[in-house]
Design a protein around this motif. Structure first.
Motif, short mmCIF file in Angstrom:
data_model
loop_
_atom_site.label_atom_id
_atom_site.label_comp_id
_atom_site.label_asym_id
_atom_site.label_seq_id
_atom_site.Cartn_x
_atom_site.Cartn_y
_atom_site.Cartn_z
N THR A 217 3.57 0.36 11.62
CA THR A 217 1.45 0.21 11.61
C THR A 217 1.08 -0.78 12.84
OG1 THR A 217 1.39 -1.57 9.34
CG2 THR A 217 0.59 1.33 9.28
N GLU B 163 -3.34 -7.70 8.64
CA GLU B 163 -4.65 -7.42 7.46
C GLU B 163 -4.91 -6.58 5.94
OE1 GLU B 163 -7.65 -9.09 6.48
OE2 GLU B 163 -6.93 -9.49 8.68
N GLN B 164 -3.69 -5.61 5.92
CA GLN B 164 -3.72 -5.46 4.30
C GLN B 164 -2.68 -6.22 3.75
OE1 GLN B 164 -1.47 -1.40 5.35
NE2 GLN B 164 -3.05 -0.64 5.85
N VAL C 223 0.72 -0.82 -0.11
CA VAL C 223 -0.07 0.40 0.02
C VAL C 223 0.92 1.24 0.15
CG1 VAL C 223 -1.95 -1.06 1.30
CG2 VAL C 223 -0.67 0.37 2.57
N ARG D 282 -2.77 2.18 -4.68
CA ARG D 282 -3.48 2.60 -4.21
C ARG D 282 -4.43 2.78 -5.98
NH1 ARG D 282 -2.08 6.61 -0.70
NH2 ARG D 282 -2.38 8.36 -2.95
N GLY E 55 -0.65 -3.93 10.32
CA GLY E 55 -0.67 -3.62 8.76
C GLY E 55 -0.57 -5.06 8.16
N LYS F 189 -10.46 -1.09 -3.06
CA LYS F 189 -9.29 -2.19 -3.12
C LYS F 189 -9.64 -3.22 -4.05
CE LYS F 189 -10.74 -5.05 0.12
NZ LYS F 189 -10.93 -6.08 1.19
#
Length: 393
Positions: free
Chosen positions: A314, A320-321, A194, A279, A318, A283
């Motif tokens: 994070t 989950e991302q 990201v 980005r 982070g 998503k």
């Protein structure tokens, strides 16, 4: 007497008139044209004069001659070798040392290790972003080993804690970067993550790592949706003499990635490093675009390495991302950025445990060569401020 005076005046006038008559015609005579110059004469003069010298410019405001600025060739930097870079962690992780080196060792050194002390140890590990499951495993093993071995000295406790932390990092995982060409075809490394994690900057630093280790690199600026991303990547590449393939703003990222790989094959570089978008509008759009980039690149050959960039600051958020990316592309390694005094060192354990993917590189700061290959034993050594090894104590 008067007659002689008149005669003298007459003679003087005659002399003056004669003199004027001789001088005036010479003044009115035109100069004769110069003789024609031959080519031999011209060449002889040029040989004597040497190469033409450019006259210095003049500052009109002061009238002072100003020399033209020298034309400087772009300097290609030689990055420092990657071996030994991780030693810097000892100073960069000073705050993490307060949790691991001082906090945990202080708790373990108490005369009586009751339930309250073990709960404090668990809280310290969780606060350091180790993760709940990993913390329970580490504490359970520590409790059993301290009970069986009956250790109490500071050196013994350090050795036990170091062994458990190294074991949690799984030193058996393959952390090498697959960047060597095969049969004349360059290795392809896809960089995903990201925006905000330092993805493009880290991509440039990865190029420096590869060049430092003897690889020739070509960069692909496939992040076409973020303004100036291609310029930023090109600047990083130019510092180490690496070419950057880019397209117009908002161009198709897959097309740029395809062109980069093709250019890499044509020029015979060792590694093609592709920076992707972090980005889009939503998503789903981002993941679809990454999937397209992967499919288009694989038309020319397999992707050898897919590196996921994660921001260490994070913490658990982070992870989950990271899971979303692993569902779309085959992530082979994690690059953990911003792992300095402001981050909690335990996140490395959590990342590997949650994702099952080895951390291969860690970013230690803002410097251009502050990206280092990850080594579990050296990392634990930096956290504890001791000499840790991967062997069981």
């Amino acid at each position: 007497m008067a007659e002689y005076l008149v005669l003298a005046l007459v003679l003087l006038g005659v002399l003056i008139a004669g003199t004027v008559g001789l001088v005036v015609p010479r003044l009115r005579r035109r100069p004769e044209p110069p003789l024609p110059r031959t080519e031999v004469d011209t060449r002889a003069e040029e040989d004597l004069a040497g190469p033409p010298v450019e006259a210095p410019e003049s500052d009109l405001s002061t009238g002072v001659l100003v020399e033209p600025p020298p034309v400087l060739e772009p300097q290609v930097e030689v990055p420092e070798p990657t071996a030994g870079r991780l030693v810097r962690l000892r100073s960069r992780l000073s705050r993490s040392q307060n949790v691991f080196g001082k906090g945990l060792l202080g708790l373990l050194a108490r005369d009586h290790l009751d339930e309250d002390v073990w709960e404090e140890i668990e809280d310290s590990l969780i606060t350091a972003d180790v993760g709940v499951d990993a913390t329970r495993d580490i504490v359970d093993r520590l409790r059993e080993r301290t009970r069986v071995l009956g250790t109490r000295s500071a050196s013994e406790l350090r050795a036990l804690l170091a062994a458990e932390l190294v074991n949690a990092l799984d030193p058996s995982l393959d952390r090498s970067l697959r960047t060597a060409p095969k049969e004349g075809v360059p290795a392809v490394v896809l960089v995903v993550g990201v925006n905000g994690a330092g993805k493009t900057t880290t991509c440039g630093k990865i190029a420096r790592v590869l060049v430092a280790d003897g690889r020739s690199v070509l960069l692909g600026a496939a992040d076409t949706f973020r303004a100036a991303a291609a310029d930023q990547l090109e600047t990083w590449g130019s510092r180490v003499g690496a070419e950057t393939v880019r397209g117009p703003e908002a161009a198709d990222p897959a097309s740029v990635a395809f062109d980069a790989v093709k250019r890499g094959i044509d020029t015979g570089v060792d590694t093609v490093l592709i920076d992707t978008a972090g980005r889009l509008q939503n998503k789903v759009g981002l993941m679809d675009e990454l999937g397209k980039v992967k499919r288009v690149v694989e038309k020319q050959g397999p992707i050898d390495e897919t590196l996921l960039i994660l921001d260490a600051t994070t913490g658990q958020n982070g992870l989950e991302q990271a899971r979303v990316f692993t569902e779309v592309v085959n992530v082979t390694g994690v690059v953990l950025t911003k792992l300095d005094g402001t981050a909690k060192g335990g996140i490395v354990i959590a990342v590997q445990r949650k994702l099952g993917i080895p951390v291969k590189l860690v970013g230690l700061g803002e410097g251009k060569d502050d990206l280092a290959p990850f080594d579990p034993a050296q990392f634990v050594d930096a956290l504890l401020g001791t000499e840790a090894t991967g062997r069981d104590a």
